[in-house]
Every structure is written in structure tokens, then in C-alpha cells.
Design a protein around this motif. Structure first.
Motif, PDB file in Angstrom:
ATOM      1  N   ALA A  12     -12.822 -39.239 -72.799  1.00  0.00           N
ATOM      2  CA  ALA A  12     -13.542 -38.612 -71.683  1.00  0.00           C
ATOM      3  C   ALA A  12     -12.599 -38.068 -70.623  1.00  0.00           C
ATOM      4  CB  ALA A  12     -14.497 -39.625 -71.053  1.00  0.00           C
ATOM      5  N   ALA A  13     -13.110 -37.152 -69.820  1.00  0.00           N
ATOM      6  CA  ALA A  13     -12.358 -36.576 -68.704  1.00  0.00           C
ATOM      7  C   ALA A  13     -12.202 -37.600 -67.586  1.00  0.00           C
ATOM      8  CB  ALA A  13     -13.061 -35.334 -68.179  1.00  0.00           C
ATOM      9  N   ALA A  14     -11.227 -37.364 -66.717  1.00  0.00           N
ATOM     10  CA  ALA A  14     -10.941 -38.309 -65.633  1.00  0.00           C
ATOM     11  C   ALA A  14     -12.153 -38.538 -64.746  1.00  0.00           C
ATOM     12  CB  ALA A  14      -9.760 -37.804 -64.807  1.00  0.00           C
ATOM     13  N   ASP A  15     -12.874 -37.479 -64.396  1.00  0.00           N
ATOM     14  CA  ASP A  15     -14.056 -37.634 -63.542  1.00  0.00           C
ATOM     15  C   ASP A  15     -15.084 -38.563 -64.187  1.00  0.00           C
ATOM     16  OD1 ASP A  15     -13.675 -36.257 -61.129  1.00  0.00           O
ATOM     17  OD2 ASP A  15     -13.982 -34.332 -62.100  1.00  0.00           O
ATOM     18  N   THR A  16     -15.295 -38.386 -65.481  1.00  0.00           N
ATOM     19  CA  THR A  16     -16.257 -39.231 -66.191  1.00  0.00           C
ATOM     20  C   THR A  16     -15.792 -40.678 -66.232  1.00  0.00           C
ATOM     21  OG1 THR A  16     -16.932 -37.351 -67.559  1.00  0.00           O
ATOM     22  CG2 THR A  16     -17.448 -39.555 -68.389  1.00  0.00           C
ATOM     23  N   ILE A  17     -14.509 -40.876 -66.462  1.00  0.00           N
ATOM     24  CA  ILE A  17     -13.955 -42.231 -66.510  1.00  0.00           C
ATOM     25  C   ILE A  17     -14.125 -42.926 -65.160  1.00  0.00           C
ATOM     26  CG2 ILE A  17     -11.776 -43.515 -66.665  1.00  0.00           C
ATOM     27  CD1 ILE A  17     -10.957 -41.481 -68.849  1.00  0.00           C
ATOM     28  N   ILE A  18     -13.886 -42.205 -64.086  1.00  0.00           N
ATOM     29  CA  ILE A  18     -14.042 -42.787 -62.746  1.00  0.00           C
ATOM     30  C   ILE A  18     -15.500 -43.182 -62.505  1.00  0.00           C
ATOM     31  CG2 ILE A  18     -13.928 -42.273 -60.278  1.00  0.00           C
ATOM     32  CD1 ILE A  18     -11.464 -40.524 -60.912  1.00  0.00           C
ATOM     33  N   GLN A  19     -16.424 -42.327 -62.880  1.00  0.00           N
ATOM     34  CA  GLN A  19     -17.846 -42.639 -62.697  1.00  0.00           C
ATOM     35  C   GLN A  19     -18.234 -43.893 -63.478  1.00  0.00           C
ATOM     36  OE1 GLN A  19     -19.985 -39.119 -63.833  1.00  0.00           O
ATOM     37  NE2 GLN A  19     -19.126 -37.867 -62.189  1.00  0.00           N
ATOM     38  N   ARG A  20     -17.768 -43.983 -64.712  1.00  0.00           N
ATOM     39  CA  ARG A  20     -18.092 -45.147 -65.538  1.00  0.00           C
ATOM     40  C   ARG A  20     -17.478 -46.419 -64.959  1.00  0.00           C
ATOM     41  NH1 ARG A  20     -16.665 -42.439 -71.442  1.00  0.00           N
ATOM     42  NH2 ARG A  20     -18.504 -41.089 -71.599  1.00  0.00           N
ATOM     43  N   TYR A  21     -16.281 -46.312 -64.441  1.00  0.00           N
ATOM     44  CA  TYR A  21     -15.590 -47.479 -63.877  1.00  0.00           C
ATOM     45  C   TYR A  21     -16.393 -48.054 -62.716  1.00  0.00           C
ATOM     46  CZ  TYR A  21     -11.780 -50.261 -61.858  1.00  0.00           C
ATOM     47  OH  TYR A  21     -11.007 -51.292 -61.361  1.00  0.00           O
ATOM     48  N   PHE A  22     -16.845 -47.193 -61.827  1.00  0.00           N
ATOM     49  CA  PHE A  22     -17.575 -47.681 -60.652  1.00  0.00           C
ATOM     50  C   PHE A  22     -19.008 -48.088 -60.983  1.00  0.00           C
ATOM     51  CE2 PHE A  22     -14.421 -45.063 -58.144  1.00  0.00           C
ATOM     52  CZ  PHE A  22     -13.756 -46.172 -57.644  1.00  0.00           C
ATOM     53  N   ALA A  23     -19.567 -47.558 -62.076  1.00  0.00           N
ATOM     54  CA  ALA A  23     -20.935 -47.924 -62.446  1.00  0.00           C
ATOM     55  C   ALA A  23     -21.070 -49.416 -62.721  1.00  0.00           C
ATOM     56  CB  ALA A  23     -21.371 -47.130 -63.673  1.00  0.00           C
ATOM     57  N   SER A  24     -19.973 -50.044 -63.156  1.00  0.00           N
ATOM     58  CA  SER A  24     -20.010 -51.488 -63.432  1.00  0.00           C
ATOM     59  C   SER A  24     -19.360 -52.312 -62.326  1.00  0.00           C
ATOM     60  CB  SER A  24     -19.301 -51.775 -64.763  1.00  0.00           C
ATOM     61  OG  SER A  24     -17.944 -51.369 -64.707  1.00  0.00           O
ATOM     62  N   ARG A  25     -19.074 -51.655 -61.211  1.00  0.00           N
ATOM     63  CA  ARG A  25     -18.436 -52.346 -60.081  1.00  0.00           C
ATOM     64  C   ARG A  25     -19.156 -51.953 -58.792  1.00  0.00           C
ATOM     65  NH1 ARG A  25     -15.047 -51.319 -64.087  1.00  0.00           N
ATOM     66  NH2 ARG A  25     -13.374 -52.800 -64.607  1.00  0.00           N
ATOM     67  N   ARG A  26     -20.370 -52.427 -58.664  1.00  0.00           N
ATOM     68  CA  ARG A  26     -21.222 -52.032 -57.549  1.00  0.00           C
ATOM     69  C   ARG A  26     -20.698 -52.522 -56.196  1.00  0.00           C
ATOM     70  NH1 ARG A  26     -24.297 -47.965 -59.478  1.00  0.00           N
ATOM     71  NH2 ARG A  26     -25.322 -48.532 -61.442  1.00  0.00           N
ATOM     72  N   TYR A  27     -19.788 -53.480 -56.225  1.00  0.00           N
ATOM     73  CA  TYR A  27     -19.258 -54.008 -54.964  1.00  0.00           C
ATOM     74  C   TYR A  27     -18.377 -52.995 -54.236  1.00  0.00           C
ATOM     75  CZ  TYR A  27     -15.291 -54.788 -58.098  1.00  0.00           C
ATOM     76  OH  TYR A  27     -14.288 -54.626 -59.020  1.00  0.00           O
ATOM     77  N   ALA A  28     -17.906 -51.990 -54.940  1.00  0.00           N
ATOM     78  CA  ALA A  28     -17.048 -50.987 -54.305  1.00  0.00           C
ATOM     79  C   ALA A  28     -17.912 -50.034 -53.480  1.00  0.00           C
ATOM     80  CB  ALA A  28     -16.264 -50.223 -55.357  1.00  0.00           C
ATOM     81  N   GLY A  29     -17.660 -49.984 -52.188  1.00  0.00           N
ATOM     82  CA  GLY A  29     -18.411 -49.100 -51.303  1.00  0.00           C
ATOM     83  C   GLY A  29     -17.944 -47.659 -51.410  1.00  0.00           C
ATOM     84  N   SER A  30     -18.635 -46.770 -50.705  1.00  0.00           N
ATOM     85  CA  SER A  30     -18.320 -45.340 -50.796  1.00  0.00           C
ATOM     86  C   SER A  30     -16.902 -45.043 -50.308  1.00  0.00           C
ATOM     87  CB  SER A  30     -19.337 -44.530 -49.995  1.00  0.00           C
ATOM     88  OG  SER A  30     -19.342 -44.926 -48.627  1.00  0.00           O
ATOM     89  N   LYS A  31     -16.460 -45.741 -49.253  1.00  0.00           N
ATOM     90  CA  LYS A  31     -15.098 -45.510 -48.764  1.00  0.00           C
ATOM     91  C   LYS A  31     -14.068 -46.023 -49.769  1.00  0.00           C
ATOM     92  CE  LYS A  31     -16.122 -45.500 -43.811  1.00  0.00           C
ATOM     93  NZ  LYS A  31     -15.857 -46.137 -42.487  1.00  0.00           N
TER      94      LYS A  31
END
Length: 386
Positions: A26-45
Motif C-alpha cells: 500500500a501507499a504511505a497515506d494508506t499505511i498511515i490511515q491503517r496504523y491510526f485506525a487501530s490506535r484510537r488513543y492518538a489525538g489529531s495533534k
């Protein structure tokens, strides 16, 4: 999250991006989205800061790093504040060792430097730096919705793009996917280079037009606008998911009634066009390519391309041009385009096609970010009897 865990998260994402680049994932953007999808504790900042670190490391190194840690240690050589975050605290990277691998800074993969010098000459470094920078956001105002470029420019604070009467630029970019102008189909996100491609194609009302490699339909929509909703426009591709994803865009833009989507069998594209062969006024071949012209948006593409991959792409491009030529009526227009800055994929491929098929290159354009302020791109319009 504290800065040190953010850095560790960036390293973990980079490891995933490096692996995907090596394996065709997958592309980097997709990988980043998937990474955060399973880490809900990470806020927007947190997410924004981690994303910035990831892409800073990617943009810095044209050669694929050994690891995410090596990529980030390389970046830390230019940003000493990052080195202190390798502190070994909970959820943080272990302290850096003097003999650890560090990714070297570079703009172009070594094996591509001769090709870049052939294309840009003494301007190579300037152009390569522009390709490693962030891109602005370009828009195309949709005439099918009777939109007025000057009115939309005023509403968005956008600037007109020279030579493109329907083109606007937002710099710095801003998210528009929820904006009423976007949701109502008044604007489409489209880089200026792609808009120039559509302009050279010159689709006209009432014509029979084939977008042979339509993908998600960006250029299809531009062709539809130029046809003013009149004629026959076939959007074809071998990727079922991308082709089916075009439908909402067509509906939003007011082009659903004009465009016919057609799924192709890879390697057997001609068989899907028996009803159009010898009848098309215009065939656009926006061919699969190296993507060297899109490094501003997808800098990890520098880690994916290999000499073998490039050779395979050149063969596909030539084959698709031949397919397109078989669809043209006498005097029809074949427009060949690639989002590449390489001579082999651009002028050389077009010249070879002209000689092979007995066509004439009526117009061509080679674009680059430093010179033209848009993606790197090549487009040629070929005409003649086929």
C-alpha cells in the motif's frame, strides 16, 4: 502523546512503508490511515505530528532506507531536537548508537540520476528539489455545473492558474472534501498538469471519445466538461475497484449521463472495443508510468521504482498506444500522457509511436514543478490516418 512516543510511532510507520515499497504494498497515506485506525488513543495533534515526521523522513532520502529507525536517525542529523527523543523511555526509541546506520540525504535514486540529467541538464538539482517539496492544491472549476471561476476563486481565496481558464490554485492547501463547492460538484481537485493534458486533448461536443486508462476518472471528468455533456465518452480501465469508484464523482459533477464505464481484461484490451474500433474521434492514453512526476505527492515512489519495473512499464505504454491507434477513425486524435519526467516514457515513447504507426506529433508539452509549478508530466497529441 509525548514527543518521544510520537517519534517511535513514526519509526514504526516508516518500517511499514519501507516494506510496502519493497513488496508492492500500500501507499504511505494508506499505511498511515491503517496504523491510526487501530490506535484510537492518538489525538489529531499526535496524528498530524507523526505524519509530518514520516513524510519529512521520506522526502529526505531518495534511496530506500534500511529501516524506519535508520530513516529517522538520518533526519535527526538535520534536526538535532529529534536526537534527544531517542531516550529509551517507555514507548520511545532506544538511545542512538554512534555506529548505527543512518539514511543518507538524496533527491534522486542513484540509478536514475543519468536519466534526470538527460531531462533537466544543469537544472537537475533545482527540479529534483521541487519534486521533493510539498505540492499546492489545484482545482478545476466544473463548467457542467455552470460554475464561475472568478466567483469560486473569491470564495476560496484561490488564485487563477496561467493558461488554464478553469484552473485555480490554493497554496497552502486546505481540505475541501466537506466544502459545499466540492460536494455540489462545482469544483474538482486536479493538478494543473492534468488540466493541461485535457486542454491538449481538446474533446468537443458530439465526439466519440475513449479514456483508455481512466483510473478513478479525474481526466474523464475534464473531458466530459469539454464535451459539454454531448457525445459518447467511454471510460475504461483494468482496475475494477477504481472504475467502480468513479460513479459518485460522475454523479456529483453532473456527467453520469454522458460517461460509460467499461472494465478491461489486462493484455486483451482491444477485444472490449469492437463497437468503437475505427470510430473514435479522440483516444486518451494516460498510461501506467513510473510516477516520477508525482513525487511531490507520493515521495515514497522513489523507493519503489526499479530498472526492471521501468522496462515493464515502457512495454505496457507502447502496447496501449497501439490499442488506442486501432480505435481511431481516419484523422482522429491519439493523446498520450504520462505523469513522468523521464525522456524514455515521454518524448521517446511518443516519437517511437509516431514512427511505428505513421502518425504525426501535432503538439506536445513537457511540464515540471520548478519550471511550470505543477506535477512533472508529458503529453503529446498524435494525428493521422491509422
Amino acid at each position: 502523546m509525548r514527543p518521544s512516543p510520537r517519534l517511535q510511532a513514526a519509526i514504526e510507520i516508516l518500517d511499514l512503508v519501507i516494506d510496502a515499497a519493497a513488496t508492492g504494498g500500500a501507499a504511505a497515506d494508506t499505511i498511515i490511515q491503517r496504523y491510526f485506525a487501530s490506535r484510537r488513543y492518538a489525538g489529531s495533534k499526535d496524528r498530524a505530528a507523526i505524519r509530518d515526521l514520516v513524510f519529512a523522513a521520506i522526502r529526505r532520502s531518495a534511496e530506500r532506507p534500511l529501516s524506519g529507525r535508520a530513516a529517522m536517525l538520518g533526519l535527526a542529523e538535520e534536526r538535532p531536537d529529534l536526537l534527544s527523543l531517542f531516550d529509551g523511555s517507555p514507548h520511545a526509541p532506544e538511545p542512538a548508537q554512534a555506529d548505527e546506520p543512518r539514511a543518507a540525504a538524496s533527491l534522486v535514486p542513484g540509478w536514475l540520476e543519468p536519466a534526470f540529467r538527460a531531462r533537466f541538464g544543469t537544472a537537475m538539482e533545482v527540479e529534483a528539489r521541487a519534486l521533493a517539496a510539498r505540492a499546492p492544491l489545484d482545482l478545476r472549476v466544473n463548467r457542467l455545473r455552470s460554475a464561475c471561476p472568478s466567483d469560486i476563486a473569491a470564495q476560496l481565496g484561490a488564485q487563477p492558474i496561467a493558461g488554464l481558464p478553469w484552473g485555480l490554485r490554493l497554496d497552502p492547501p486546505q481540505p475541501l472534501d466537506k466544502h459545499p463547492l466540492y460536494l455540489s460538484g462545482m469544483i474538482e481537485v486536479q493538478d494543473a498538469a492534468s488540466q493541461h493534458c485535457a486542454a491538449i486533448a481538446g474533446a468537443r461536443p458530439g465526439e466519440t471519445v475513449v479514456d483508455l486508462c481512466a483510473g478513478a476518472g479525474g481526466k474523464t471528468l475534464a473531458l466530459a466538461a469539454d464535451m459539454e455533456g454531448q457525445g459518447r465518452l467511454i471510460a475504461s480501465d483494468t482496475d475494477r475497484a477504481r472504475l467502480s469508484g468513479m460513479a459518485p464523482r460522475l454523479s456529483r459533477a453532473g456527467a453520469s449521463g454522458l460517461v460509460e464505464a467499461r472494465l478491461l481484461n489486462p493484455g486483451h484490451e482491444s477485444g472490449a472495443f469492437a463497437d468503437v474500433a475505427g470510430l473514435a474521434d479522440l483516444v486518451l492514453v494516460d498510461a501506467p508510468c513510473s510516477g516520477t512526476g508525482t513525487w511531490r505527492r507520493n515521495p515514497e515512489l522513489r523507493w519503489r521504482l526499479t530498472p526492471q519495473r521501468l522496462d515493464a512499464l515502457l512495454a505496457v505504454q507502447a502496447r496501449l498506444i497501439d490499442v488506442a491507434a486501432g480505435l481511431l477513425k481516419p484523422g482522429g486524435r491519439l493523446v498520450y500522457a504520462v505523469c513522468s519526467v523521464l525522456e524514455s516514457e515521454g518524448p521517446a515513447q511518443a516519437a517511437a509511436a509516431a514512427g511505428r504507426l505513421g502518425l504525426t506529433i501535432a503538439d506536445s508539452m513537457a511540464l515540471s514543478p520548478a519550471t511550470d509549478g505543477c506535477d512533472g508530466f508529458f503529453v503529446a497529441r498524435l494525428t493521422g490516418s491509422c
